[in-house]
Design a protein around this motif. Structure first.
Motif, mmCIF file in Angstrom:
data_model
loop_
_atom_site.group_PDB
_atom_site.id
_atom_site.type_symbol
_atom_site.label_atom_id
_atom_site.label_comp_id
_atom_site.label_asym_id
_atom_site.label_seq_id
_atom_site.Cartn_x
_atom_site.Cartn_y
_atom_site.Cartn_z
ATOM 1 N N MET A 113 -16.438 27.826 -29.194
ATOM 2 C CA MET A 113 -17.090 29.226 -29.367
ATOM 3 C C MET A 113 -18.590 29.258 -28.645
ATOM 4 S SD MET A 113 -15.105 31.080 -31.114
ATOM 5 C CE MET A 113 -13.772 30.737 -32.175
ATOM 6 N N ARG B 282 -18.340 41.320 -32.410
ATOM 7 C CA ARG B 282 -18.384 39.663 -32.978
ATOM 8 C C ARG B 282 -19.533 38.962 -31.919
ATOM 9 N NH1 ARG B 282 -15.215 38.397 -36.867
ATOM 10 N NH2 ARG B 282 -13.119 38.896 -36.914
ATOM 11 N N THR C 190 -19.744 32.942 -36.105
ATOM 12 C CA THR C 190 -19.780 31.332 -36.115
ATOM 13 C C THR C 190 -20.089 30.877 -37.374
ATOM 14 O OG1 THR C 190 -20.198 31.630 -33.591
ATOM 15 C CG2 THR C 190 -20.487 29.382 -34.796
ATOM 16 N N GLN D 178 -13.403 52.393 -47.082
ATOM 17 C CA GLN D 178 -13.374 53.801 -47.320
ATOM 18 C C GLN D 178 -12.340 54.334 -46.245
ATOM 19 O OE1 GLN D 178 -14.577 55.355 -49.826
ATOM 20 N NE2 GLN D 178 -14.919 53.116 -50.199
ATOM 21 N N GLY E 248 -11.849 46.788 -38.934
ATOM 22 C CA GLY E 248 -12.153 48.258 -38.239
ATOM 23 C C GLY E 248 -12.996 48.021 -36.975
ATOM 24 N N LYS E 249 -13.245 46.624 -36.698
ATOM 25 C CA LYS E 249 -14.333 46.442 -35.588
ATOM 26 C C LYS E 249 -14.197 47.202 -34.113
ATOM 27 C CE LYS E 249 -14.015 42.331 -36.140
ATOM 28 N NZ LYS E 249 -12.738 42.157 -36.974
ATOM 29 N N SER E 250 -12.954 46.762 -33.830
ATOM 30 C CA SER E 250 -12.477 47.466 -32.497
ATOM 31 C C SER E 250 -12.612 48.878 -32.420
ATOM 32 C CB SER E 250 -11.224 47.177 -31.941
ATOM 33 O OG SER E 250 -10.913 45.734 -32.195
ATOM 34 N N THR E 251 -12.255 49.550 -33.654
ATOM 35 C CA THR E 251 -11.936 51.003 -33.673
ATOM 36 C C THR E 251 -13.458 51.382 -33.807
ATOM 37 O OG1 THR E 251 -10.327 50.747 -35.150
ATOM 38 C CG2 THR E 251 -11.315 52.841 -35.340
ATOM 39 N N TYR F 114 -17.390 31.861 -39.880
ATOM 40 C CA TYR F 114 -15.929 31.450 -39.802
ATOM 41 C C TYR F 114 -16.217 30.073 -39.532
ATOM 42 C CZ TYR F 114 -13.249 35.613 -39.068
ATOM 43 O OH TYR F 114 -12.686 37.068 -39.209
ATOM 44 N N GLN F 115 -16.769 29.394 -38.741
ATOM 45 C CA GLN F 115 -16.797 27.896 -38.722
ATOM 46 C C GLN F 115 -17.769 27.165 -39.761
ATOM 47 O OE1 GLN F 115 -16.601 29.932 -35.541
ATOM 48 N NE2 GLN F 115 -14.791 29.200 -35.741
ATOM 49 N N ARG G 23 -19.926 31.419 -25.428
ATOM 50 C CA ARG G 23 -21.044 32.326 -25.655
ATOM 51 C C ARG G 23 -21.975 32.013 -24.607
ATOM 52 N NH1 ARG G 23 -21.669 31.789 -31.096
ATOM 53 N NH2 ARG G 23 -20.074 33.385 -31.376
ATOM 54 N N PHE H 38 -6.380 32.212 -36.480
ATOM 55 C CA PHE H 38 -6.940 32.467 -37.685
ATOM 56 C C PHE H 38 -6.353 33.486 -38.460
ATOM 57 C CE2 PHE H 38 -10.518 31.242 -34.373
ATOM 58 C CZ PHE H 38 -11.086 30.587 -35.234
ATOM 59 N N ARG I 254 -0.235 46.377 -38.365
ATOM 60 C CA ARG I 254 -0.072 46.191 -36.999
ATOM 61 C C ARG I 254 1.134 45.456 -36.214
ATOM 62 N NH1 ARG I 254 -6.130 44.489 -35.335
ATOM 63 N NH2 ARG I 254 -5.275 42.559 -36.045
ATOM 64 N N GLY J 21 -9.485 42.790 -39.125
ATOM 65 C CA GLY J 21 -8.764 44.231 -39.451
ATOM 66 C C GLY J 21 -9.508 45.044 -40.176
ATOM 67 N N ARG K 81 -11.277 31.624 -24.824
ATOM 68 C CA ARG K 81 -10.846 32.591 -25.992
ATOM 69 C C ARG K 81 -9.162 32.310 -26.139
ATOM 70 N NH1 ARG K 81 -11.369 37.661 -28.764
ATOM 71 N NH2 ARG K 81 -9.477 38.223 -29.520
HETATM 72 N N1 Z5A Z 1 -14.263 34.058 -34.288
HETATM 73 C C1 Z5A Z 1 -14.601 32.831 -34.908
HETATM 74 O O1 Z5A Z 1 -14.044 31.937 -35.595
HETATM 75 N N2 Z5A Z 1 -16.070 32.451 -34.465
HETATM 76 C C2 Z5A Z 1 -16.580 33.138 -33.647
HETATM 77 O O2 Z5A Z 1 -18.068 32.507 -33.318
HETATM 78 C C3 Z5A Z 1 -16.349 34.103 -33.173
HETATM 79 C C4 Z5A Z 1 -14.873 34.564 -33.224
HETATM 80 C C5 Z5A Z 1 -17.202 35.034 -31.915
HETATM 81 C C6 Z5A Z 1 -10.796 36.463 -32.787
HETATM 82 O O3 Z5A Z 1 -11.507 37.747 -33.007
HETATM 83 C C7 Z5A Z 1 -10.996 35.683 -33.751
HETATM 84 O O4 Z5A Z 1 -12.241 34.588 -33.443
HETATM 85 C C8 Z5A Z 1 -11.350 36.087 -35.135
HETATM 86 C C9 Z5A Z 1 -12.544 35.144 -35.519
HETATM 87 C C10 Z5A Z 1 -12.847 34.223 -34.481
HETATM 88 N N3 Z5A Z 1 -10.332 35.645 -36.053
HETATM 89 N N4 Z5A Z 1 -9.998 36.259 -36.974
HETATM 90 N N5 Z5A Z 1 -9.747 36.672 -38.058
HETATM 91 P P1 Z5A Z 1 -11.045 39.160 -32.974
HETATM 92 O O5 Z5A Z 1 -12.308 40.125 -33.257
HETATM 93 O O6 Z5A Z 1 -10.494 39.461 -31.842
HETATM 94 O O7 Z5A Z 1 -9.955 39.312 -34.112
HETATM 95 P P2 Z5A Z 1 -9.693 40.259 -35.288
HETATM 96 O O8 Z5A Z 1 -11.098 40.070 -36.355
HETATM 97 O O9 Z5A Z 1 -8.476 39.588 -35.745
HETATM 98 O O10 Z5A Z 1 -10.033 41.824 -34.860
HETATM 99 P P3 Z5A Z 1 -8.826 42.648 -35.096
HETATM 100 O O11 Z5A Z 1 -7.782 42.022 -35.651
HETATM 101 O O12 Z5A Z 1 -8.766 43.287 -33.904
HETATM 102 O O13 Z5A Z 1 -9.502 43.569 -36.210
HETATM 103 P P4 Z5A Z 1 -10.728 44.768 -36.165
HETATM 104 O O14 Z5A Z 1 -11.113 45.007 -34.704
HETATM 105 O O15 Z5A Z 1 -11.582 44.510 -37.040
HETATM 106 O O16 Z5A Z 1 -9.918 46.066 -36.487
HETATM 107 P P5 Z5A Z 1 -9.252 47.262 -35.794
HETATM 108 O O17 Z5A Z 1 -8.232 46.756 -34.772
HETATM 109 O O18 Z5A Z 1 -10.197 48.162 -35.397
HETATM 110 O O19 Z5A Z 1 -8.510 48.051 -36.938
HETATM 111 C C11 Z5A Z 1 -7.298 47.194 -37.676
HETATM 112 C C12 Z5A Z 1 -6.166 48.517 -38.095
HETATM 113 O O20 Z5A Z 1 -6.966 49.220 -39.179
HETATM 114 C C13 Z5A Z 1 -5.921 49.367 -37.119
HETATM 115 O O21 Z5A Z 1 -4.705 49.873 -37.113
HETATM 116 C C14 Z5A Z 1 -6.867 50.592 -37.375
HETATM 117 O O22 Z5A Z 1 -6.431 51.956 -36.874
HETATM 118 C C15 Z5A Z 1 -7.199 50.500 -38.778
HETATM 119 N N6 Z5A Z 1 -8.236 50.925 -39.485
HETATM 120 C C16 Z5A Z 1 -9.480 50.932 -38.998
HETATM 121 N N7 Z5A Z 1 -10.475 51.359 -39.941
HETATM 122 C C17 Z5A Z 1 -9.710 51.870 -40.927
HETATM 123 C C18 Z5A Z 1 -10.004 52.726 -42.021
HETATM 124 N N8 Z5A Z 1 -11.280 52.754 -42.327
HETATM 125 N N9 Z5A Z 1 -9.192 53.165 -42.726
HETATM 126 C C19 Z5A Z 1 -7.682 52.933 -42.709
HETATM 127 N N10 Z5A Z 1 -7.234 52.147 -41.588
HETATM 128 C C20 Z5A Z 1 -8.459 51.542 -40.477
#
Ligand code: Z5A
Length: 207
Positions: free
Chosen positions: A70, A96, A101, A189, A15-18, A104-105, A74, A156, A149, A13, A50
């Motif tokens: 994992m 990622r 790895t 920020q 902000g990686k995808s963003t 997390y691991q 990869r 995880f 969300r 969460g 995945r």
């Molecule tokens: N995993 C592992 O264990 N070992 C490995 O080797 C690998 C992965 C490769 C899946 O990853 C899981 O796999 C992960 C680690 C493990 N599990 N966990 N935790 P993933 O990348 O698909 O899942 P995730 O980390 O849960 O990603 P995510 O939930 O999609 O988060 P994100 O991409 O970092 O965040 P986002 O979707 O871009 O943003 C989240 C929300 O915040 C969204 O509403 C945005 O609009 C908001 N946002 C973003 N930036 C900001 C700022 N700056 N201010 C305010 N709001 C913001």
């Protein structure tokens, strides 16, 4: 290998995808061919792995099994997508990679970093990202964004704050040990400030 390999990391969460989208736009505006991908996943087979990992409850998959899956994902991702794209000269941006790895691991689950290094060499040879952006924020910020969300929690996301604190510490250790490759951006920020900082860093690195 002619292409550029950029990865983005951080706890859930942050902000990686963003920001993957932001980085992709940055390079496309420079006229580069950009491939955006993610781990675990990125190919049909790796996406199936995945789903297997994320949908299996904690008790249904051992820590060693999780680690090997994992790296299995990869290996396929590198073979079918990342290496061919780099060989064509594309810019590959991956949400990622192996730092996850270690974090997390290794730090999260408590598995030995030396064993992860052995698997890294087996699967990747000497391939490492050219640049890794670590989006860093404390666990309270990340938990708040994930909760915002309102989605169902995966394997995880069901972990407790202490797990994510260990994962974050693992990432910061990697950044301290690899200052040339890993750049840390304060992800707590507002998004506009995060992206301004990110742009500054990309400009310095790829001007
Ligand atoms: N995993 C592992 O264990 N070992 C490995 O080797 C690998 C992965 C490769 C899946 O990853 C899981 O796999 C992960 C680690 C493990 N599990 N966990 N935790 P993933 O990348 O698909 O899942 P995730 O980390 O849960 O990603 P995510 O939930 O999609 O988060 P994100 O991409 O970092 O965040 P986002 O979707 O871009 O943003 C989240 C929300 O915040 C969204 O509403 C945005 O609009 C908001 N946002 C973003 N930036 C900001 C700022 N700056 N201010 C305010 N709001 C913001």
């Amino acid at each position: 290998m002619a292409g550029r390999f950029i990865t983005i990391e951080g706890i859930e969460g942050v902000g990686k995808s963003t920001n993957v989208d932001f980085i992709a736009r940055y390079f496309r505006e420079r006229g580069e061919t950009v491939v955006v991908t993610r781990e675990p996943g990125g190919t049909e087979l790796a996406e199936a792995i995945r789903r297997l990992i994320l949908d299996t409850p904690r008790e249904g998959l051992s820590d060693t099994g999780e680690l090997l899956l994992m790296f299995a994902a990869r290996a396929e991702h590198l073979h079918s997508l990342i290496r061919p794209a780099l060989a064509r000269g594309d810019t590959v941006i991956c949400d990622r990679f192996t730092d996850a790895t270690f974090a997390y691991q290794g730090s999260g689950r408590g598995m030995d970093w030396g064993r992860i290094e052995t698997l890294q060499t087996l699967v990747q040879g000497d391939l490492r990202p050219d640049l890794t952006v670590l989006l860093d924020a404390d666990t309270a910020v990340s938990a708040q964004r994930v909760a915002g969300r309102g989605e169902a929690k995966d394997r995880f996301e069901q972990e407790r704050a202490e797990f994510f604190a260990r994962v974050r510490a693992g990432y910061l250790r990697l950044a301290a040990e690899n200052p040339q490759r890993i750049t840390v951006v304060d992800a707590a920020q507002p998004l506009v400030d995060v992206q301004a900082r990110l742009k500054e860093k990309l400009d310095v690195r790829f001007k």
